[in-house]
Design an enzyme around this catalytic site. Structure first.
Site, PDB file in Angstrom:
ATOM      1  N   CYS A  78       2.563   4.310   3.715  1.00  0.00           N
ATOM      2  CA  CYS A  78       2.920   5.565   4.540  1.00  0.00           C
ATOM      3  C   CYS A  78       4.316   5.839   4.720  1.00  0.00           C
ATOM      4  CB  CYS A  78       2.290   5.095   6.030  1.00  0.00           C
ATOM      5  SG  CYS A  78       3.086   3.783   6.814  1.00  0.00           S
ATOM      6  N   CYS A 121       8.039 -15.391   5.809  1.00  0.00           N
ATOM      7  CA  CYS A 121       7.344 -15.253   4.504  1.00  0.00           C
ATOM      8  C   CYS A 121       7.414 -13.794   4.061  1.00  0.00           C
ATOM      9  CB  CYS A 121       6.059 -15.624   4.246  1.00  0.00           C
ATOM     10  SG  CYS A 121       4.853 -14.784   5.268  1.00  0.00           S
ATOM     11  N   CYS A 163       8.397  -6.773  -4.118  1.00  0.00           N
ATOM     12  CA  CYS A 163       8.139  -5.763  -5.111  1.00  0.00           C
ATOM     13  C   CYS A 163       7.517  -4.583  -4.397  1.00  0.00           C
ATOM     14  CB  CYS A 163       6.986  -6.230  -6.021  1.00  0.00           C
ATOM     15  SG  CYS A 163       5.437  -7.015  -5.234  1.00  0.00           S
TER      16      CYS A 163
END
Length: 329
Positions: free
Chosen positions: A176, A188, A204
């Protein structure tokens, strides 16, 4: 007693929820919802469990009309973000939505907001360009999607936004385009967008599943940056070449240790015995020792069979399947 504020409350101060049976006092629930909506979270869960609160309960608990309007706006934005046919007007200070169907062949769209009327392209979402093809332009998320404005409404210039994103570890959701900020507190790299609910990798910026960090993609669960291509290839080659050595070590060391070590340990324990062993006859002691060793031999054989028959094929499948395919790419 309310489990959130730990203060004694009368029974009528605990409203019922349609999503679950947990109870909290009304002031705590109102404050909880106020914080959640101010953070653009429309999928608000119960404070005690993952069950999502129903919109009817949220409206009943919110006393401020402005918060109710903001909640309704966020719900609408979340619905529009999930619709692939939604296009947003690229004009400055305009967040008008155009819902399109079958516009791929006739890509010229017109903003329907009064006083705007901007024409833009269905494909690249840029101002209409009848005499030139679409160009891959990186758009400011605040212009692509007003959901980004819900998070950082003060960001207006694209260059300033990118500079701020680089400086403060702010990235955009791959689904979005809402701004997401990750605090450098050792957390994390598995991120969850509060606007559209997308689960993506911080390194990524791809939508991921639960096994993303187990793949040889170079993304680490706790690291600050992915591995370099050279290091990733070296690691994958090391796994491919080192698996036979690992299997040999497992077969040559772990299997004998499990097969012999467990019966030996159990036999020593049975031979040492306990307080009541001295009252047993010699035949009973011999029978107890024999049964312990035989039972441990049976258990160790099962453990060895599972290790060799299940663990090693899984390791071979992963290394010579997933890793080799990743190397070929």
């Amino acid at each position: 007693e309310c489990p959130l504020c730990l203060l004694p409350q009368p029974p009528e101060a605990f409203p019922t929820l349609a999503s679950c049976a947990h109870r909290s006092c009304r002031p705590c629930l109102e404050q909880y919802l106020r914080i959640a909506i101010s953070e653009s979270r429309v999928q608000v869960a119960c404070p005690h469990c993952p069950a999502a609160l129903q919109p009817a309960d949220v409206h009943r608990l919110l006393a401020e009309p402005a918060l109710c309007d903001k909640y309704e706006e966020f719900l609408l934005q979340r619905l529009l973000v999930a619709d692939p046919s939604t296009r947003w007007c690229p004009a400055p200070n305009c967040s008008y939505t155009v819902i399109t169907y079958g516009c791929a062949e006739c890509p010229c769209l017109t903003c329907g907001r009064e006083g705007c009327g901007t024409e833009f392209c269905y494909h690249c979402r840029q101002p209409w360009h009848p005499d030139s093809p679409c160009e891959p332009v990186q758009l400011a998320p605040s212009l692509v999607n007003p959901a980004a404005q819900l998070v950082h409404p003060e960001d207006s210039a694209h260059d300033e936004t990118l500079a701020q994103a680089e400086a403060e570890d702010i990235k955009v959701c791959p689904r979005c385009s809402a701004f997401i900020m990750k605090i450098n507190d050792g957390s994390c790299n598995c991120m969850n967008c509060t606007v559209c609910g997308c689960l993506f990798c911080w390194l990524c910026l791809q939508e991921i599943s639960d096994v993303h960090f187990l793949r040889p993609s170079g993304c680490t669960f706790w690291g600050k940056r992915p591995w370099s291509r050279t290091w990733k290839i070296l690691r994958q080659l090391g796994m491919v070449l080192g698996v036979p050595m690992v299997i040999s070590l497992v077969a040559g060391i772990a299997v004998p240790v499990i097969t012999i070590g467990i019966p030996t340990y159990m036999g020593r324990k049975a031979l040492a015995g306990g307080p009541g062993r001295s009252s047993l006859s010699g035949c009973q002691q011999c029978l107890s020792l024999t049964s312990s060793v035989l039972l441990s031999l049976f258990v160790s054989s099962i453990i060895t069979a599972v290790t060799v028959g299940v663990g090693m094929p899984l390791m071979l499948t992963y290394v010579y399947g997933v890793v080799v395919l990743s190397l070929c790419r």
